[in-house]
Each structure stands twice: as structure tokens, then as C-alpha cells.
Design a protein around this motif. Sequence first.
Motif, mmCIF file in Angstrom:
data_model
loop_
_atom_site.group_PDB
_atom_site.id
_atom_site.type_symbol
_atom_site.label_atom_id
_atom_site.label_comp_id
_atom_site.label_asym_id
_atom_site.label_seq_id
_atom_site.Cartn_x
_atom_site.Cartn_y
_atom_site.Cartn_z
ATOM 1 N N LEU A 1 33.990 52.416 31.528
ATOM 2 C CA LEU A 1 34.759 53.108 32.574
ATOM 3 C C LEU A 1 34.565 52.355 33.882
ATOM 4 N N LEU A 2 35.640 52.281 34.661
ATOM 5 C CA LEU A 2 35.557 51.621 35.965
ATOM 6 C C LEU A 2 35.721 52.683 37.050
ATOM 7 N N ASP A 3 34.794 52.697 37.963
ATOM 8 C CA ASP A 3 34.834 53.706 39.021
ATOM 9 C C ASP A 3 34.957 53.005 40.372
ATOM 10 N N GLY A 4 36.023 53.279 41.109
ATOM 11 C CA GLY A 4 36.194 52.678 42.433
ATOM 12 C C GLY A 4 37.586 52.093 42.589
ATOM 13 N N ARG A 5 37.675 51.043 43.406
ATOM 14 C CA ARG A 5 38.954 50.345 43.641
ATOM 15 C C ARG A 5 38.768 48.910 43.176
ATOM 16 N N PHE A 6 39.852 48.289 42.682
ATOM 17 C CA PHE A 6 39.673 46.916 42.209
ATOM 18 C C PHE A 6 40.914 46.059 42.400
ATOM 19 N N THR A 7 40.664 44.800 42.696
ATOM 20 C CA THR A 7 41.720 43.788 42.771
ATOM 21 C C THR A 7 41.865 43.190 41.369
ATOM 22 N N HIS A 8 42.833 42.280 41.237
ATOM 23 C CA HIS A 8 43.008 41.609 39.952
ATOM 24 C C HIS A 8 41.722 40.832 39.593
ATOM 25 N N GLU A 9 41.106 40.180 40.596
ATOM 26 C CA GLU A 9 39.868 39.419 40.336
ATOM 27 C C GLU A 9 38.749 40.356 39.852
ATOM 28 N N ASP A 10 38.701 41.530 40.460
ATOM 29 C CA ASP A 10 37.671 42.493 40.046
ATOM 30 C C ASP A 10 37.880 42.900 38.581
ATOM 31 N N LEU A 11 39.158 43.124 38.210
ATOM 32 C CA LEU A 11 39.438 43.530 36.822
ATOM 33 C C LEU A 11 39.015 42.423 35.864
ATOM 34 N N GLU A 12 39.254 41.196 36.275
ATOM 35 C CA GLU A 12 38.869 40.082 35.405
ATOM 36 C C GLU A 12 37.334 40.019 35.264
ATOM 37 N N LEU A 13 36.654 40.203 36.375
ATOM 38 C CA LEU A 13 35.192 40.215 36.326
ATOM 39 C C LEU A 13 34.694 41.351 35.417
ATOM 40 N N ALA A 14 35.318 42.530 35.578
ATOM 41 C CA ALA A 14 34.913 43.675 34.745
ATOM 42 C C ALA A 14 35.185 43.379 33.269
ATOM 43 N N ALA A 15 36.310 42.726 32.983
ATOM 44 C CA ALA A 15 36.639 42.385 31.584
ATOM 45 C C ALA A 15 35.614 41.390 31.039
ATOM 46 N N ARG A 16 35.184 40.463 31.858
ATOM 47 C CA ARG A 16 34.183 39.481 31.404
ATOM 48 C C ARG A 16 32.830 40.171 31.133
ATOM 49 N N LEU A 17 32.525 41.153 31.961
ATOM 50 C CA LEU A 17 31.293 41.920 31.722
ATOM 51 C C LEU A 17 31.420 42.757 30.452
#
Length: 346
Positions: A288-304
Motif C-alpha cells: 500500500l502507498l500512503d501519501g502523494r507521489f510523482t511518476h518517479e516516486d511510483l517507479e521507486l515504489a515499484a522497484r522496492l
Amino acid sequence: MIEPRKAVALISGGLDSLLAARVVMEQGVHVEGINFYTGFCVEGHTHAIRRKDRERPKRNNALWVAEQLGIKLHIVDIIDEYKDIVLNPKYGYGANLNPCLDCKIFMVEKAHEWMTSRGFDFIVTGEVIGQRPKSQRRDTMPVVARDSGAGDRLVRPLCARNLPPTLPEREGWLDRESLHAFSGRSRKPQMALATHFGFEDYAQPAGGCCFLTDRQYSVKLADLWNSRNRREYDLDDIMLLKVGRHLRPRPHFKLIVGREEGENRFLEGYRKRFVHMLPTSHSGPLVLLDGRFTHEDLELAARLTARFSQGRDADRVTVEIVEKDVRQSLDVAPLPADEIPADWYL
Ligand code: SF4
């Protein structure tokens, strides 16, 4: 026939409150139990979720204690009212975000209201002088009695003979000499008394009766407040802090990563409320992702997310991202473990 005196006993589910109630029952007092549900209670919830806890009994210890004693138990939801205790404790916190003294006062105050409205005579707790450094000291015992409004209708049968006589003792409703004079952190007197009464399978809470005494949990709660610039929470917030691995790679968002099947299933219940990720090319956790995210953030989250999947050693992992029923897939390289700073983990 003379009606027996009536007492309400605070039942946490631990040994002390079990014994305290039993000692008073021994003297012919009619005892009913009261248990307050704050949302931070340790029992039941996480034990029922995690596979590693599968061997533990899935019982509600307060109900189990009441059953052992053969008494009625009243479970009272105080989630909303309790927030003010957690957010603004008059006497401050213990080692973590546990407002134990304020919490005790509040619970005794609620028990006192309950007692008064139902014609009961006094309140029983399992407190022992010196048992807990913050809330069960010689100097805090009178504070709980005074601030809660219970006064000398508050009886601590396990250490009563170390304290001034209460109203039930002075009136002869209780024989003071049959009460106890326990003190200090040793559990031996309680264990001996448990044996005397024939109790064997009782709960042994390590640090306290709730998650607020847990350092890791308190770090996550403080992070939640910090990220929102507000000290507040709702029941879902505090439930989610009990489950999964929490990582905050950026100040504006965090990930909650299911650590195993039971946690993934629990987190599934929150899919509608959060943007979430799931590896599709390999098996792996629900995140689950909690907060606000840019495209770069989503990519980082996907890598994690890929990092915590079975594809952690693969070149690429496909991760599905779902936001309000809109699905997209990202093909990412799992983030190497040495690129995850320790301070991302909450
Ligand atoms: S451990 Fe938790 S429930 Fe127990 S007294 Fe402290 S704050 Fe209250």
C-alpha cells in the motif's frame, strides 16, 4: 438475606487483574469485569493475522479471564474518547508513546462512572506498587485515585496492605488482613498466588497491555503525525501500524509492505483506500502507498516492491499499480538492498 457488596474489576487480560478480582471474590463480593478497548490492544488482532503467531491461542484474554473467574465481562469501546489521552497526556509519556498514568486515570474514571450508574460499591484493579516505573509507583497510586474521582472506592487487592485503608476496608466490606502487600517488579508473589488459586494458563504480557509501549510502533505513530503535520489518527491508521513493513523513502509518501500471506490478506481489505502495488511476473507482497507521489516516486515504489518479491534477483520484475480501479504495469529492476538506506525503515 443481605445483598453482597458489588465491585467492578478492570480486566486487562493479564495475570494481575485476574488475581485482584479473584482475591475480592474470595471475600464474598459480587464482581463483574470491565475491559476497555482502545484500538491499541495487543491481543487477538496481530496474533490472528501473522502466520508465525499461528500457534498462539487466538483468544481474547480479557474474555478468557472472565471465563476463568466465572464473572460477567463488559467490553467498552473507548476508541474516540481515548484519543485525547494519547494526543495530550497531562502526565506525559513513558519510554515510548505510552501515556500510562493518564491512561490508568482515564480507565478508572470510566469504571467509576460505570460503577456509579449501576449501583456498584467499589472498583478493583490489579495494580502493584513499583510494578511499572511510570504508572504504578507509590506516589502515582493516590494520583490515580484522586484524578479519576474514584477516591477511596478504588481498591488494589494485590498491594492494599501497603496503602492506606480504603472505604471497603474501613466499612468491613473487605477484610484488610486477607488482602496482599505485594510490591516491586518481581512476579513471584503473583505466580505463587496463581498456583494457590489453581490458575495455570494465564497471559504474560511482556512490556505492557498495548502497542503504545512498543518502541517500533511508537516510531511509526510519530512518523504518521509528522508526515501529516497533525497529531491525529483514526482506527484504520492505528490498525495498519501493527501490520507489515513500513518504509518512508520520501517525506511525502510511505509504503506498507505485507511480510507474509496473512498480512497480505489483511492489507487487501485496504486496497480501495490506497494506491497499491503487486508484482505480477513473480510472487510477492501487496504494497500500500500512503501519501502523494510523482511518476518517479511510483517507479521507486515499484522497484522496492520488486525488491521484496521472489524476483528480487531477477533483471526485471513487472509490478501492477492500481489507483481507483485504474491499472497500469511497470517493468522495473528490483532496487538493490544496499541502495535502501536504513532510515527508510520505520
Ligand atoms: S500499557 Fe497501554 S493500556 Fe496499559 S496503562 Fe500503559 S497506555 Fe494504558
